[in-house]
Design an enzyme around this catalytic site. Structure first.
Site, mmCIF file in Angstrom:
data_model
loop_
_atom_site.group_PDB
_atom_site.id
_atom_site.type_symbol
_atom_site.label_atom_id
_atom_site.label_comp_id
_atom_site.label_asym_id
_atom_site.label_seq_id
_atom_site.Cartn_x
_atom_site.Cartn_y
_atom_site.Cartn_z
ATOM 1 N N ASN A 149 0.792 -1.241 0.000
ATOM 2 C CA ASN A 149 0.000 0.000 0.000
ATOM 3 C C ASN A 149 0.818 1.281 0.000
ATOM 4 O O ASN A 149 0.337 2.319 -0.427
ATOM 5 C CB ASN A 149 -1.019 -0.012 1.136
ATOM 6 C CG ASN A 149 -0.390 0.007 2.493
ATOM 7 O OD1 ASN A 149 0.698 -0.532 2.689
ATOM 8 N ND2 ASN A 149 -1.058 0.619 3.452
ATOM 9 N N GLU A 247 4.319 -4.097 12.078
ATOM 10 C CA GLU A 247 3.249 -3.108 11.906
ATOM 11 C C GLU A 247 2.161 -3.810 11.117
ATOM 12 O O GLU A 247 2.404 -4.259 9.993
ATOM 13 C CB GLU A 247 3.732 -1.878 11.129
ATOM 14 C CG GLU A 247 4.726 -1.002 11.872
ATOM 15 C CD GLU A 247 4.169 -0.353 13.125
ATOM 16 O OE1 GLU A 247 2.933 -0.325 13.303
ATOM 17 O OE2 GLU A 247 4.992 0.104 13.935
ATOM 18 N N CYS A 281 -3.275 1.620 6.600
ATOM 19 C CA CYS A 281 -3.529 0.997 7.901
ATOM 20 C C CYS A 281 -4.023 2.037 8.901
ATOM 21 O O CYS A 281 -4.561 1.688 9.947
ATOM 22 C CB CYS A 281 -2.309 0.240 8.406
ATOM 23 S SG CYS A 281 -0.803 1.145 8.190
ATOM 24 N N GLU A 459 8.650 2.825 14.766
ATOM 25 C CA GLU A 459 9.365 3.161 13.544
ATOM 26 C C GLU A 459 9.429 4.682 13.423
ATOM 27 O O GLU A 459 8.651 5.404 14.030
ATOM 28 C CB GLU A 459 8.617 2.605 12.332
ATOM 29 C CG GLU A 459 8.435 1.098 12.411
ATOM 30 C CD GLU A 459 8.245 0.480 11.045
ATOM 31 O OE1 GLU A 459 9.234 0.416 10.304
ATOM 32 O OE2 GLU A 459 7.124 0.067 10.731
#
Ligand code: ADP
Length: 478
Positions: A149, A247, A281, A459
């Site tokens: 994505n 993630e 997400c 992150e």
């Protein structure tokens, strides 16, 4: 047709098998043929990263910084071309594609700076005459596994810190979007890194994943993708004491309170739920709305959806590009039926639409009259589908928002400082937004979630060093 190879130990390496990269806005448009790496080639890439680590771990921080800066500069200089490729293979609109390419360039330049700031600490010992130092060292060869994505930004935000802090990399991009990954790898291959420091291998998840997750030479795995694959990564890595970072999904709530600025709330909902075709997400898939403002809000969102221009990602004026592929479109359509079957009311959208090119176009969907027990409110769909849950008050809004296994991002629209403060404190999410969409984050601050959304250190930004370095404590009796 253009053919593209994998980068192993500094060599472009072919394969007998190929992945065909198809434009989801126009399935007649073939972007290229990409060498499908094998498990044996993945093992070669791991060996290259292992060999290269011996020297790279001691490389000068100036050299690392210069390489990352060069990569960032080239990405920024070519952002329009890279953004177009990204939009063509993934289906984001052209402005979104260019925005993502720009972000990738900024991330490399940020970590070019971070490479120079690997700080430690000096403390006094509790024992007289002893000096204590705490410092950071590289982890080793790192496997980077990314989803489709964000085909350039997510690889960037993992590869850049890995290299900045002296690690070597084996990068496995998602099968659906090898074009942006290859373009990024090609730029990295010319940036002055020694052979083997950065390797890329395109291929199927399970086949390439097997060596990446189980080979003892890989010391850490940074993964973004589905919850299901995340569990496979976790099991493999925890079983052999490799460091890992996950993630995964989200089911992000946007709370809309009676006292909000209605137009801003509607804009946050439409942006957050449907832009990038809802394939983020951090997308707002649950709109949790206080009763008094509910009807007005719903009507404005419906009108907003009906005005959205869904079309070819590269066409002028397109606001919502296609769904990424046939399988994801089928999944979205399945969830539309599941929602209806659960008694939710489909207010608008959900159907596939025809455009002048054969692509996976779907009108953004809005369900109303839903509750938090429904599957459409519990499972991540990853498409342009959102639902409204009506609540009586702020307390119920928070309870509903937190009633999920995920915890990535969450938003609130309110003009009450008190409500905003309570929300920031009580919501179970790693990133919280006040009067702003749940999607849309900066690159110099931590990114990540709680509960089932994420595992391991954050992150991005300065916090990235917590994953990409190992802390060592030294005691010296001078
Ligand atoms: P999505 O549903 O977003 O495609 P996946 O978790 O399937 O999410 O894919 C994310 C990344 O994980 C991709 O690069 C994919 O190839 C990789 N992957 C899939 N299965 C495995 C596996 N068994 N081991 C390692 N990587 C995998």
């Amino acid at each position: 047709m253009d053919k593209f190879q994998n980068l192993i130990a500094g060599q472009w390496t072919g394969s007998d098998d190929h992945l065909i990269n198809i434009n989801p806005s126009d399935t007649n448009d073939i972007i290229g043929e990409y060498a499908k790496g094998t498990a044996a080639q993945a093992s070669d890439a791991i060996e290259a990263a292992h060999q290269a680590f011996a020297d790279w771990r001691h490389s000068s921080i100036q050299h690392r910084s210069d390489c990352l800066d060069a990569i960032g500069n080239e990405i920024l200089a070519r952002k329009d071309e890279l953004g177009r490729l990204l939009a063509r293979e993934e289906g984001k609109t052209l402005p979104e594609g260019i925005g993502e390419a720009t972000r990738a360039g900024q991330i490399f330049k940020f970590f070019a700076g971070e490479a120079l700031r690997i700080a430690g600490e000096t403390l006094q010992s509790v024992r007289p005459g002893i000096d204590v130092e705490v410092f950071r060292q590289p982890v080793g060869p790192i496997a980077i596994i990314t989803p489709w994505n964000f085909p350039i930004a997510i690889p960037a935000w993992k590869i850049a810190p890995a290299l900045a802090f002296g690690n070597t990399v084996v990068f496995k991009p998602a099968e659906l979007v090898p074009g942006s990954a290859w373009a990024l790898a090609e730029i990295i291959s010319r940036a002055g890194l020694p052979n083997g420091v950065f390797n890329m291998i395109i291929g199927e998840g399970a086949e390439i994943g097997e060596p990446l997750l189980h080979d003892q030479r890989i010391k850490a795995v940074s993964f973004t993708g589905s919850t299901k694959t995340g569990a496979i990564v976790a099991e493999a890595c925890s079983g052999r004491n490799a460091r890992y970072q996950l993630e995964m999904g989200g089911k992000n709530p946007l709370i809309v309170l009676n006292d909000c600025d209605l137009d801003n709330a509607v804009n946050c909902a439409i942006q957050g739920a449907y832009f990038s075709t809802g394939q983020r997400c951090t997308a707002s898939s649950r709109l949790i709305v206080e009763a008094k403002i509910h009807d007005q809000f719903v009507e404005k969102v419906r009108l907003g959806i009906d005005d959205l221009i869904v079309d070819h990602a590269l066409a002028d004026g397109t606001q919502i590009g296609p769904v990424v592929d046939h399988a994801q479109l089928e999944k979205n359509l399945r969830y539309i039926e599941i929602g209806k079957g659960e008694g939710a009311q489909l207010l608008t959208g959900g159907e596939t639409i025809e455009r002048s090119t054969p692509g996976f176009f779907q009108k953004p969907a809005l369900f109303v009259a839903t509750d938090d027990t429904m599957r459409i409110n519990r499972e991540e769909i990853f498409g342009p589908v959102a639902s409204v849950i009506k609540v009586d008050d702020f307390d119920q809004a928070i309870a509903v928002a937190n009633n999920t296994s995920f915890g990535l991002s969450a938003g609130i629209c309110t003009n009450s400082l008190r409500s905003a403060s309570r929300f920031k404190s009580e919501i179970e999410a790693g990133m919280v937004m006040v009067n702003a969409p749940t999607a849309g984050v900066d690159y110099h601050v931590p990114f990540g979630g709680t509960k089932g959304s994420s595992f391991g250190p954050r992150e991005q930004g300065g916090y990235a060093k917590d994953f990409y370095t190992v802390v060592k404590t030294a005691y010296t009796n001078p």
